[in-house]
Design a protein around this motif. Structure first.
Motif, PDB file in Angstrom:
ATOM      1  N   PRO A   1      -8.414  -6.967  -2.128  1.00 29.99           N
ATOM      2  CA  PRO A   1      -7.980  -5.849  -1.473  1.00 29.99           C
ATOM      3  C   PRO A   1      -7.823  -6.191   0.296  1.00 29.99           C
ATOM      4  CG  PRO A   1     -10.085  -5.462  -2.052  1.00 29.99           C
ATOM      5  CD  PRO A   1      -9.529  -6.721  -2.811  1.00 29.99           C
ATOM      6  N   GLU A   2      -8.751  -7.136   0.335  1.00 29.49           N
ATOM      7  CA  GLU A   2      -8.752  -7.655   1.830  1.00 29.49           C
ATOM      8  C   GLU A   2      -7.587  -8.258   2.364  1.00 29.49           C
ATOM      9  OE1 GLU A   2     -12.129 -10.023   2.382  1.00 29.49           O
ATOM     10  OE2 GLU A   2     -13.442  -8.633   2.247  1.00 29.49           O
TER      11      GLU A   2
ATOM     12  N   PRO B   1     -12.701  -4.216  -7.054  1.00 25.02           N
ATOM     13  CA  PRO B   1     -13.528  -5.222  -6.857  1.00 25.02           C
ATOM     14  C   PRO B   1     -14.784  -5.317  -7.742  1.00 25.02           C
ATOM     15  CG  PRO B   1     -13.152  -4.446  -4.660  1.00 25.02           C
ATOM     16  CD  PRO B   1     -12.704  -3.344  -6.024  1.00 25.02           C
TER      17      PRO B   1
ATOM     18  N   PHE C   1      -8.856   0.684  -5.083  1.00 30.05           N
ATOM     19  CA  PHE C   1      -8.622  -0.627  -4.792  1.00 30.05           C
ATOM     20  C   PHE C   1      -9.982  -1.189  -3.931  1.00 30.05           C
ATOM     21  CE2 PHE C   1      -5.378  -3.931  -2.864  1.00 30.05           C
ATOM     22  CZ  PHE C   1      -5.017  -4.403  -4.114  1.00 30.05           C
ATOM     23  N   ARG C   2     -10.648  -0.648  -3.174  1.00 34.00           N
ATOM     24  CA  ARG C   2     -11.855  -1.136  -2.463  1.00 34.00           C
ATOM     25  C   ARG C   2     -13.058  -0.856  -3.203  1.00 34.00           C
ATOM     26  NH1 ARG C   2     -10.947  -2.723   2.761  1.00 34.00           N
ATOM     27  NH2 ARG C   2      -8.983  -2.016   3.922  1.00 34.00           N
ATOM     28  N   ARG C   3     -13.380  -0.055  -3.849  1.00 36.59           N
ATOM     29  CA  ARG C   3     -14.330   0.163  -4.754  1.00 36.59           C
ATOM     30  C   ARG C   3     -14.578  -0.127  -6.184  1.00 36.59           C
ATOM     31  NH1 ARG C   3     -17.521   4.154  -1.836  1.00 36.59           N
ATOM     32  NH2 ARG C   3     -17.037   3.936   0.246  1.00 36.59           N
TER      33      ARG C   3
ATOM     34  N   LYS D   1      -6.730   3.767  -2.275  1.00 40.56           N
ATOM     35  CA  LYS D   1      -7.850   3.018  -1.592  1.00 40.56           C
ATOM     36  C   LYS D   1      -9.027   2.870  -2.021  1.00 40.56           C
ATOM     37  CE  LYS D   1      -9.486   2.969   3.167  1.00 40.56           C
ATOM     38  NZ  LYS D   1      -9.514   3.582   4.732  1.00 40.56           N
TER      39      LYS D   1
ATOM     40  N   THR E   1       0.756  -1.146  -0.009  1.00 43.03           N
ATOM     41  CA  THR E   1      -0.009  -0.016  -0.002  1.00 43.03           C
ATOM     42  C   THR E   1       0.898   1.289   0.027  1.00 43.03           C
ATOM     43  OG1 THR E   1      -0.319  -0.049   2.353  1.00 43.03           O
ATOM     44  CG2 THR E   1      -1.965  -1.142   1.276  1.00 43.03           C
TER      45      THR E   1
ATOM     46  N   ARG F   1     -13.315  -9.019  -4.342  1.00 42.71           N
ATOM     47  CA  ARG F   1     -13.508  -8.455  -2.616  1.00 42.71           C
ATOM     48  C   ARG F   1     -12.313  -9.004  -1.933  1.00 42.71           C
ATOM     49  NH1 ARG F   1     -18.971  -9.636  -3.437  1.00 42.71           N
ATOM     50  NH2 ARG F   1     -18.942 -11.378  -2.057  1.00 42.71           N
ATOM     51  N   TYR F   2     -11.994 -10.167  -2.211  1.00 46.62           N
ATOM     52  CA  TYR F   2     -10.940 -10.894  -1.225  1.00 46.62           C
ATOM     53  C   TYR F   2      -9.385 -10.135  -1.711  1.00 46.62           C
ATOM     54  CZ  TYR F   2      -7.065 -14.034  -0.403  1.00 46.62           C
ATOM     55  OH  TYR F   2      -5.733 -14.828   0.054  1.00 46.62           O
TER      56      TYR F   2
ATOM     57  N   TYR G   1      -4.460  -5.785   2.523  1.00 44.51           N
ATOM     58  CA  TYR G   1      -4.330  -4.998   3.515  1.00 44.51           C
ATOM     59  C   TYR G   1      -4.064  -5.479   4.864  1.00 44.51           C
ATOM     60  CZ  TYR G   1      -6.095  -0.622   1.397  1.00 44.51           C
ATOM     61  OH  TYR G   1      -6.164   0.502   0.732  1.00 44.51           O
TER      62      TYR G   1
END
Length: 246
Positions: free
Chosen positions: A198-199, A181, A176-178, A173, A162, A195-196, A202
Motif C-alpha cells: 500500500p505504501e 497487509p 488496503f491499509r489494514r 483504504k 486509488t 506493508r510495502y 499511494y
C-alpha cells in the motif's frame, strides 16, 4: 553519490522482498484481489496484442503469468524476453508447467529495469504488470524501455491506483491499509512486503502524472484507462516513428 546509493539500496531491498514472497506470490495475488486481477491482466494482454509485436519484453515478469497469457492468446508473438531482478521469481517462473511449444519462445533474464541487457530497438512491445512502482529509478527505467523499443512499438503498463469515489475510496483504504497487509503478511510470512504494497501504491504518480513521465521519456500518444472503480489503471503509449520526431 547519495542518489546512486539510495537507488541501489531500494533496488536491493525490493529484490530481497520479492525473493522472499516468490513461493506464495501467485496464490496471494488471486486471494488478495478476489480474483479480479485476472480481468486486469487480460485487458493488458489485449492491449499488447494490438501492437502486433513479434518480440515482446515482459519487464518485471515475476513468475511469468503475463508471459504465459500473451503466448496463449497472441497470434503474432514469437519471442518474449521475461526480465526480472528477483532471482527467486525467475526460479518459480521456469519451474512452471509450460504448454508444449511455449517455453521455447521465452528467454528468462535476471536484470534490473534500469540496465536492460537488450539491444537498441530490439523489441516490438514492452509490457509491465504491477512492476513500475517498484523500480528503483523509474525515469531511468522508462528511458531504457524507450531505448529497446522499436519505432512505432507500444508500451503497456498495468499498475495499481486509488479509487476516487468517496465511499469506495474509504472502503478501499481500510482494506488496503489494514486487511491486506495482515492477510498477506500471515500467508507469505513476510509482513514487511505487504506493508510495502500500500505504501508503494499511494506513492505512485498515477493517471496524468505517470503519462507525463512517459512523455518525458520520449513516448507519445499516452492514454490511461481506470478499471474496477480505479483500483487499477492501464496505460498505453508508443515510441514515435522517426518521421514523427522531425
Amino acid at each position: 553519490m547519495g542518489h546512486e546509493a539510495s537507488v541501489e539500496g531500494k533496488a536491493a531491498s525490493v529484490r530481497e522482498m520479492f525473493d522472499s514472497i516468490a513461493p506464495r506470490y501467485d496464490a496471494l495475488n488471486r486471494l488478495l484481489s478476489f480474483g479480479v486481477d485476472d480481468h486486469w491482466r487480460r485487458r493488458a494482454i489485449r492491449a499488447v496484442q494490438r501492437t502486433e509485436a513479434h518480440v515482446v519484453l515482459d519487464l518485471a515478469c515475476g513468475t511469468g503469468d503475463m508471459t504465459r497469457l500473451l503466448l496463449k492468446y497472441s497470434k503474432t508473438c514469437e519471442q518474449v524476453y521475461a526480465v526480472d531482478a528477483s532471482r527467486q521469481m525467475l526460479v518459480h517462473a521456469r519451474a512452471k508447467a509450460w504448454p508444449r511449444g511455449m517455453r521455447e519462445k521465452v528467454t528468462f533474464v535476471e536484470a534490473g529495469a534500469e540496465s536492460l541487457p537488450l539491444e537498441d530497438e530490439s523489441v516490438g512491445a514492452v509490457m509491465v504488470s504491477f512492476g513500475v512502482r517498484n523500480f528503483a529509478d523509474r525515469s531511468k527505467a522508462l528511458r531504457e524501455m524507450y531505448r529497446v523499443l522499436r519505432p512505432g512499438g507500444g508500451v503497456v503498463v498495468l499498475e495499481f491506483s486509488t479509487p476516487h469515489g468517496a465511499i469506495f475510496k474509504r472502503l478501499y483504504k481500510f482494506y488496503f491499509r489494514r486487511c491486506l497487509p495482515w492477510v498477506g503478511g500471515v500467508i507469505s510470512r513476510d509482513k514487511k512486503a505487504y506493508r510495502y504494497l500500500p505504501e508503494s501504491v499511494y506513492a505512485f504518480p498515477e493517471g496524468e502524472a505517470f503519462l507525463q513521465e512517459l512523455r518525458g521519456a520520449g513516448f507519445a500518444n499516452g492514454v490511461s484507462s481506470r478499471m474496477t472503480g480505479g483500483i487499477a489503471t492501464l496505460y498505453e503509449a508508443r515510441k514515435p516513428m522517426v518521421s514523427e520526431k522531425q
